[in-house]
Design a protein around this motif. Structure first.
Motif, short mmCIF file in Angstrom:
data_model
loop_
_atom_site.label_atom_id
_atom_site.label_comp_id
_atom_site.label_asym_id
_atom_site.label_seq_id
_atom_site.Cartn_x
_atom_site.Cartn_y
_atom_site.Cartn_z
N ARG A 152 48.56 46.41 50.82
CA ARG A 152 48.12 44.98 50.20
C ARG A 152 48.70 44.41 49.10
O ARG A 152 49.00 43.29 48.81
CB ARG A 152 46.59 45.12 50.29
N ASP A 153 49.08 45.52 48.09
CA ASP A 153 49.61 45.00 46.86
C ASP A 153 51.17 44.63 47.00
O ASP A 153 51.47 43.71 46.24
CB ASP A 153 49.49 46.18 45.96
N LEU A 154 51.73 45.38 47.95
CA LEU A 154 53.06 44.89 48.21
C LEU A 154 52.96 43.64 48.83
O LEU A 154 53.98 42.81 48.60
CB LEU A 154 53.96 45.95 49.16
N ASN B 208 60.46 39.35 43.84
CA ASN B 208 59.10 39.14 43.50
C ASN B 208 58.45 40.40 43.34
O ASN B 208 57.39 40.58 42.33
CB ASN B 208 58.52 38.24 44.61
N ILE B 209 58.65 41.41 44.23
CA ILE B 209 57.79 42.56 44.29
C ILE B 209 58.24 43.35 43.05
O ILE B 209 57.10 43.91 42.30
CB ILE B 209 58.16 43.31 45.41
N SER C 195 56.30 43.08 39.36
CA SER C 195 55.00 43.57 39.27
C SER C 195 54.76 45.08 39.49
O SER C 195 53.84 45.88 38.96
CB SER C 195 54.02 42.87 39.81
N LEU C 196 55.76 45.49 40.40
CA LEU C 196 55.62 46.94 41.22
C LEU C 196 57.17 47.56 40.90
O LEU C 196 57.98 47.48 41.61
CB LEU C 196 55.32 46.76 42.58
N PRO C 197 57.31 48.07 39.77
CA PRO C 197 58.73 48.61 39.29
C PRO C 197 59.13 49.93 40.25
O PRO C 197 60.43 50.14 40.18
CB PRO C 197 58.50 48.88 37.72
N VAL D 20 63.79 46.67 49.67
CA VAL D 20 62.80 46.16 50.64
C VAL D 20 63.42 45.58 51.67
O VAL D 20 64.26 44.52 51.42
CB VAL D 20 61.79 45.15 50.21
N SER D 21 63.41 45.76 53.11
CA SER D 21 64.20 45.15 54.05
C SER D 21 62.87 44.64 54.97
O SER D 21 61.65 44.89 54.89
CB SER D 21 64.62 45.95 55.21
N VAL D 22 63.10 43.11 55.14
CA VAL D 22 62.02 42.39 55.96
C VAL D 22 62.42 42.14 57.36
O VAL D 22 63.65 41.50 57.77
CB VAL D 22 62.14 41.01 55.29
N GLU D 23 61.14 42.61 58.13
CA GLU D 23 61.44 42.79 59.55
C GLU D 23 60.77 41.55 60.09
O GLU D 23 59.67 41.65 60.05
CB GLU D 23 61.09 44.09 60.28
N LYS D 24 61.64 40.70 60.61
CA LYS D 24 60.93 39.34 60.91
C LYS D 24 60.86 39.40 62.57
O LYS D 24 61.68 39.43 63.26
CB LYS D 24 61.85 38.14 60.64
#
Length: 259
Positions: free
Chosen positions: A59-61, A84-85, A88-90, A95-99
């Protein structure tokens, strides 16, 4: 008669060209409309979840990704999501975005790993392999290579003044060779580019001198560990005078642990 036929042919040719142009314009308009709809109306985001992180909850990610329910799936930029991530979250490395065209998005996260530590103003900063600051400690952290040098903070990264010392290349060689010989590199001191030193297993201090023939010096040191059985003793190895033609190397035993 021939003139009349020619006139009719010209008129038919003009009509065909007009129809062809109209058809092309219609196709282009339709494509533009479809593209516009695909970027606005079609493919809305319906759900988002994140997997792969041991540090952060899904949920935080999702919260810090910047992706909103209902926005267009095709307009999401992977690099922007990562940026963006990370704000706030070092402890996020990649990150790979699976669409999925059904509107479901999966963020596949790779955690950053603390690899190096630096001391600045009585604080210790852990960084990843790219010197991106991850955490601040009051005491020197364990299980990472501590690098002694003139380091400065620059936004979320460290700025390290190395003169002519190629730190990345040195660390890569150390990691590749030392792991094979069950040696742990504790400290790399590159404050003086003419007196580079390393501490292994908190007991063997190695003086490499300058950066010249560094890989050969390191290989020779690791051979010494085997040939002279240096795996259970403490002391100092001096390789500052070593060259491929002159294998000068000296070991001075110390009954106490090397500090």
């Amino acid at each position: 008669m021939s003139d009349v036929k020619n006139v009719k042919k010209r008129k038919n040719g003009k009509r065909k060209r007009k129809k062809g142009i109209a058809l092309i314009l219609f196709v282009l308009f339709s494509l533009a409309l479809l593209i516009g709809l695909s970027l606005t109306v079609f493919f809305p985001v319906k759900s988002i979840k994140a997997t792969g992180s041991k540090f952060y909850e899904s949920r935080d990610l999702v919260k810090y990704s910047g992706i909103e329910i209902g926005e267009n799936l095709l307009r999401i930029n992977e690099n922007e999501v990562l940026a963006n991530i990370r704000r706030s979250l070092p402890f996020v490395d990649e990150v790979s975005v699976e669409k999925n065209l059904d509107g479901n998005i999966i963020l596949k996260v790779t955690d950053a790993k603390e690899v190096f530590s630096y001391s600045i103003d009585e604080k210790f900063y852990s960084t990843d392999k790219n010197d991106r600051v991850l955490k601040v400690y009051d005491e020197m952290p364990e299980n990472m290579l501590h690098i002694v040098c003139d380091a400065k903070l620059s936004e979320d990264k460290l700025s390290v003044e190395l003169n002519d010392v190629k730190k990345e290349e040195i660390i890569e060689m150390i990691s590749a060779k030392a792991e094979g010989f069950s040696l742990k590199a504790n400290e790399l001191d590159i404050t003086n580019s003419y007196e580079i030193t390393m501490l292994f297993d908190n007991r063997l201090k190695v003086n490499f001198g300058d950066v010249s023939y560094f890989e050969e010096k390191l290989s020779h040191f690791l051979k010494m560990c085997e040939n002279e059985n240096l795996y259970e003793v403490s002391g100092t190895v001096n390789l500052s005078q070593y060259t491929p033609e002159n294998h000068a190397a000296f070991f001075v035993k110390d009954k106490n642990n090397v500090k």
